[in-house]
Enzyme design. Structure first.
Site, mmCIF file in Angstrom:
data_model
loop_
_atom_site.group_PDB
_atom_site.id
_atom_site.type_symbol
_atom_site.label_atom_id
_atom_site.label_comp_id
_atom_site.label_asym_id
_atom_site.label_seq_id
_atom_site.Cartn_x
_atom_site.Cartn_y
_atom_site.Cartn_z
ATOM 1 N N GLU A 77 -13.895 3.490 61.999
ATOM 2 C CA GLU A 77 -13.667 3.451 60.549
ATOM 3 C C GLU A 77 -14.875 4.119 59.913
ATOM 4 O O GLU A 77 -15.997 3.631 60.068
ATOM 5 C CB GLU A 77 -13.529 2.012 60.048
ATOM 6 C CG GLU A 77 -12.239 1.341 60.461
ATOM 7 C CD GLU A 77 -10.995 2.023 59.916
ATOM 8 O OE1 GLU A 77 -11.110 2.843 58.974
ATOM 9 O OE2 GLU A 77 -9.905 1.775 60.447
ATOM 10 N N CYS B 158 -17.067 1.969 51.477
ATOM 11 C CA CYS B 158 -16.308 3.097 52.017
ATOM 12 C C CYS B 158 -15.057 3.331 51.168
ATOM 13 O O CYS B 158 -14.520 4.425 51.146
ATOM 14 C CB CYS B 158 -15.939 2.825 53.457
ATOM 15 S SG CYS B 158 -15.198 1.213 53.662
ATOM 16 N N LYS C 217 -23.472 -5.402 67.740
ATOM 17 C CA LYS C 217 -24.702 -4.736 67.302
ATOM 18 C C LYS C 217 -24.625 -4.465 65.797
ATOM 19 O O LYS C 217 -23.887 -3.609 65.329
ATOM 20 C CB LYS C 217 -24.898 -3.412 68.056
ATOM 21 C CG LYS C 217 -26.203 -2.740 67.710
ATOM 22 C CD LYS C 217 -25.934 -1.315 67.287
ATOM 23 C CE LYS C 217 -27.010 -0.612 66.550
ATOM 24 N NZ LYS C 217 -27.567 -1.225 65.373
ATOM 25 N N GLU D 156 -19.115 12.314 50.684
ATOM 26 C CA GLU D 156 -19.371 10.889 50.396
ATOM 27 C C GLU D 156 -20.842 10.713 50.007
ATOM 28 O O GLU D 156 -21.743 11.180 50.695
ATOM 29 C CB GLU D 156 -19.068 10.056 51.643
ATOM 30 C CG GLU D 156 -19.206 8.576 51.375
ATOM 31 C CD GLU D 156 -18.985 7.732 52.618
ATOM 32 O OE1 GLU D 156 -19.623 8.001 53.650
ATOM 33 O OE2 GLU D 156 -18.185 6.791 52.537
HETATM 34 P P1 NAD Z 1 -24.315 4.623 60.329
HETATM 35 O O1 NAD Z 1 -23.290 5.486 60.957
HETATM 36 O O2 NAD Z 1 -25.661 5.166 60.109
HETATM 37 O O3 NAD Z 1 -24.526 3.304 61.238
HETATM 38 C C1 NAD Z 1 -23.468 2.442 61.565
HETATM 39 C C2 NAD Z 1 -23.851 1.685 62.834
HETATM 40 O O4 NAD Z 1 -23.908 2.596 63.930
HETATM 41 C C3 NAD Z 1 -25.216 1.008 62.772
HETATM 42 O O5 NAD Z 1 -25.172 -0.241 63.422
HETATM 43 C C4 NAD Z 1 -26.086 1.996 63.521
HETATM 44 O O6 NAD Z 1 -27.257 1.411 64.065
HETATM 45 C C5 NAD Z 1 -25.140 2.450 64.624
HETATM 46 N N1 NAD Z 1 -25.493 3.728 65.257
HETATM 47 C C6 NAD Z 1 -26.244 4.742 64.748
HETATM 48 N N2 NAD Z 1 -26.361 5.738 65.669
HETATM 49 C C7 NAD Z 1 -25.649 5.349 66.759
HETATM 50 C C8 NAD Z 1 -25.367 5.940 68.017
HETATM 51 N N3 NAD Z 1 -25.849 7.145 68.348
HETATM 52 N N4 NAD Z 1 -24.596 5.271 68.905
HETATM 53 C C9 NAD Z 1 -24.088 4.061 68.582
HETATM 54 N N5 NAD Z 1 -24.328 3.433 67.416
HETATM 55 C C10 NAD Z 1 -25.095 4.069 66.507
HETATM 56 O O7 NAD Z 1 -23.670 4.049 58.979
HETATM 57 P P2 NAD Z 1 -24.353 3.107 57.873
HETATM 58 O O8 NAD Z 1 -25.345 3.911 57.120
HETATM 59 O O9 NAD Z 1 -24.797 1.813 58.486
HETATM 60 O O10 NAD Z 1 -23.097 2.771 56.941
HETATM 61 C C11 NAD Z 1 -22.642 3.634 55.945
HETATM 62 C C12 NAD Z 1 -21.415 4.397 56.404
HETATM 63 O O11 NAD Z 1 -20.432 3.486 56.861
HETATM 64 C C13 NAD Z 1 -20.741 5.190 55.293
HETATM 65 O O12 NAD Z 1 -20.406 6.477 55.731
HETATM 66 C C14 NAD Z 1 -19.475 4.392 54.999
HETATM 67 O O13 NAD Z 1 -18.396 5.111 54.470
HETATM 68 C C15 NAD Z 1 -19.154 3.844 56.318
HETATM 69 N N6 NAD Z 1 -18.315 2.649 56.194
HETATM 70 C C16 NAD Z 1 -16.998 2.780 56.506
HETATM 71 C C17 NAD Z 1 -16.143 1.695 56.397
HETATM 72 C C18 NAD Z 1 -14.707 1.817 56.763
HETATM 73 O O14 NAD Z 1 -14.109 0.821 57.112
HETATM 74 N N7 NAD Z 1 -14.107 2.997 56.698
HETATM 75 C C19 NAD Z 1 -16.636 0.472 55.937
HETATM 76 C C20 NAD Z 1 -17.986 0.384 55.607
HETATM 77 C C21 NAD Z 1 -18.826 1.492 55.754
#
Ligand code: NAD
Length: 478
Positions: A248, A282, A173, A380
């Site tokens: 992550e 991130c 997804k 962040e």
């Molecule tokens: P997000 O948490 O909003 O979404 C991530 C994914 O989770 C998306 O596919 C989203 O649709 C899904 N999602 C949202 N609500 C959900 C739920 N209730 N149940 C299951 N899935 C759900 O994050 P984002 O805005 O897409 O990405 C930015 C964040 O990602 C930042 O905080 C960043 O630090 C983090 N990030 C971390 C890493 C790492 O490896 N540590 C790498 C890249 C990004």
């Protein structure tokens, strides 16, 4: 007519229950395409397909898995320019960064193609006479892979490739902001010769598609990359039903500049780490911790460099910083710039909206002088914003660096081997960089953090086996 990016379920391309639109953040008049969005029923179809297919793939030979993954890796690398262009158009990172990401996705598939053949196991004598013991690894089963938008090819690659290498079936997804990249990757995977149902792509909202995956008893393991609040919700739901989980999440990564650092190198590490990819990483260096004797000189040079950064359309030659990914993220980042000012941090440059030939989410990279308690120095932001903190000496710099709920990556710039060794040992982070930006990692070694940044086994490299396999111990009396 806009192209429709479809789901891939049980070996077939499927339209969705509703339709979403993907926009180019560099040019809001450019629609990248429309994409299928699933409801809970459609998500469950993909889950059933993955559950039905698990035997066929789990029992396939290592050679077959190698060939499938190697073919995917080869196509990604062969088409890196075209895929990079699509990525830059949809997510907004610059074309060279996007091409590098497509290449990296290919390298990841090739690494895990090799892992499919490099299987390990132990055979050893039992403590009981005449009994042999074998310790082997088996696939976990059905894995749900939930990805963010900021690395729309590389992050899915580093989840899908190990899942397939070790014989699991997958429901992937992607984030709703990057369906074209997910579709392009799925098209390549669909051509690779996998049995139907082993790999499935389902698009849609986190609340609907993501939550259905997390709650489904058909899912044995969930690998999630994204924000802390969503990750925490997934952890609670997954552990309640004892599914394996790997998270992550965010970072507030420090880059420490010690007084003996090579200043050119330190400024370059800061600029690259903090602002490239529009700071939407991130691993971004969002806290620049500088030892007192070089603080002023570092700040002056960094400010000059940041002011000159070329912010423009991601596909334009010479652009160094692309747009922020969408209006919501832009609002969040601008909100933090206001918070920084209102809490008394000094804005040294940037932070204002900028206009370019095309209408996009352009923001001038912002640099603050801040205090450790300021929110911009603790939370962040995920945008082109960094702050400089002043440290009295090296030990104070170390204490400031570790004073955070996060622990993904940390960097130190120094010419001293003694200090480099000390900081490598004492920094509370999953990854440490010496004289390198905090962002930018290799595909063949583990990736992940500590404290609030990560949960569960590491991703990437041979260590990924911890998550994507389960151990079996067998005893035989011959
Ligand atoms: P997000 O948490 O909003 O979404 C991530 C994914 O989770 C998306 O596919 C989203 O649709 C899904 N999602 C949202 N609500 C959900 C739920 N209730 N149940 C299951 N899935 C759900 O994050 P984002 O805005 O897409 O990405 C930015 C964040 O990602 C930042 O905080 C960043 O630090 C983090 N990030 C971390 C890493 C790492 O490896 N540590 C790498 C890249 C990004």
């Amino acid at each position: 007519m806009a192209q429709l990016f479809k789901h891939y379920i049980n070996g077939r391309w499927e339209t969705g229950v509703t339709i979403g639109v993907s926009e180019n953040p560099s040019d809001l008049a450019d629609v990248v395409g429309e994409f299928a969005r699933a409801d809970a029923n459609q998500t469950e179809q993909a889950l059933r397909a993955a559950a039905d297919a698990r035997g066929a793939w789990a029992d396939s030979t290592p050679q077959r898995r190698f060939e499938v993954l190697d073919a995917i890796g080869s196509e990604l690398i062969a088409r890196k320019e075209e895929l990079g262009k699509l990525l830059a158009r949809e997510e907004g990172k610059t074309l060279p960064e996007a091409i590098a990401e497509a290449t990296r996705a290919g390298m990841i598939f090739k690494f895990f193609a090799g892992e499919a053949l490099r299987l390990r196991g132990d055979r050893l004598p039992s403590v009981r006479p005449g009994v042999d013991v074998e310790v082997t690894r088996e696939p976990v089963g059905v894995v749900a892979l939930i990805a963010p938008w900021n690395f729309p090819l590389a992050i899915p690659a580093w989840k899908i490739a190990p899942a397939l290498a070790w014989g699991n079936s997958v429901v992937f997804k992607p984030a709703e902001l990057v369906p074209a990249c997910a579709f392009a990757l799925a098209e390549i995977i669909a051509r690779s010769g996998l049995p139907a149902g082993v790999f499935n792509l389902v698009m849609g909202s986190g609340r609907m598609v993501g939550q259905t995956l997390v709650d489904s008893p058909l899912v044995d393991a969930i690998s999630f990359t994204g924000s802390v609040p969503v990750g925490e919700g997934i952890l609670a739901a997954a552990s309640a039903r004892r599914a394996k989980v790997q998270l992550e999440m965010g970072g507030k990564n420090p880059l420490i500049v010690l007084a003996d650092a090579d200043m050119d190198q330190a400024v370059e590490c800061a600029v690259q780490g903090a602002y490239f990819s529009t700071g939407q990483r991130c691993t971004a260096s969002s806290r620049l911790i500088v030892e007192a004797p070089v603080h002023q000189a570092f700040v002056d040079r960094l400010r000059e460099r940041v002011r000159k950064l070329k912010v423009d359309h991601a596909l334009k030659r010479g652009t160094e910083i692309g747009p922020v990914v969408d209006a919501r993220q832009l609002e969040t980042v601008r909100g933090y710039i206001d918070i920084g000012r209102s809490e008394g941090a000094e804005l040294l440059c940037g932070g204002e909206l900028i206009e370019r030939e095309t209408r996009g989410h352009y923001l001038a990279p912002a640099l603050f002088l801040a205090q450790p308690q300021h929110r911009i120095a603790r939370e962040e932001i995920f945008g082109p914003v960094a702050c400089v903190l002043r440290a009295d000496d090296a030990e104070h710099a170390l204490a400031l660096a570790n004073d955070t709920p996060f622990g993904l990556c940390a960097g130190v710039c120094t010419r001293s081997l003694k200090q480099a060794s000390h900081f490598k040992r004492q920094l509370q982070a999953g990854m440490v960089m010496v004289n390198l930006p905090t962002a930018g990692v290799d595909p063949h070694v583990p990736f992940g953090g500590r404290k609030g940044s990560s949960y569960g086994p590491r991703e990437q490299g041979a260590y990924a086996a911890e998550f994507y396999t389960t151990v079996k111990t067998a005893y035989t009396l011959a």
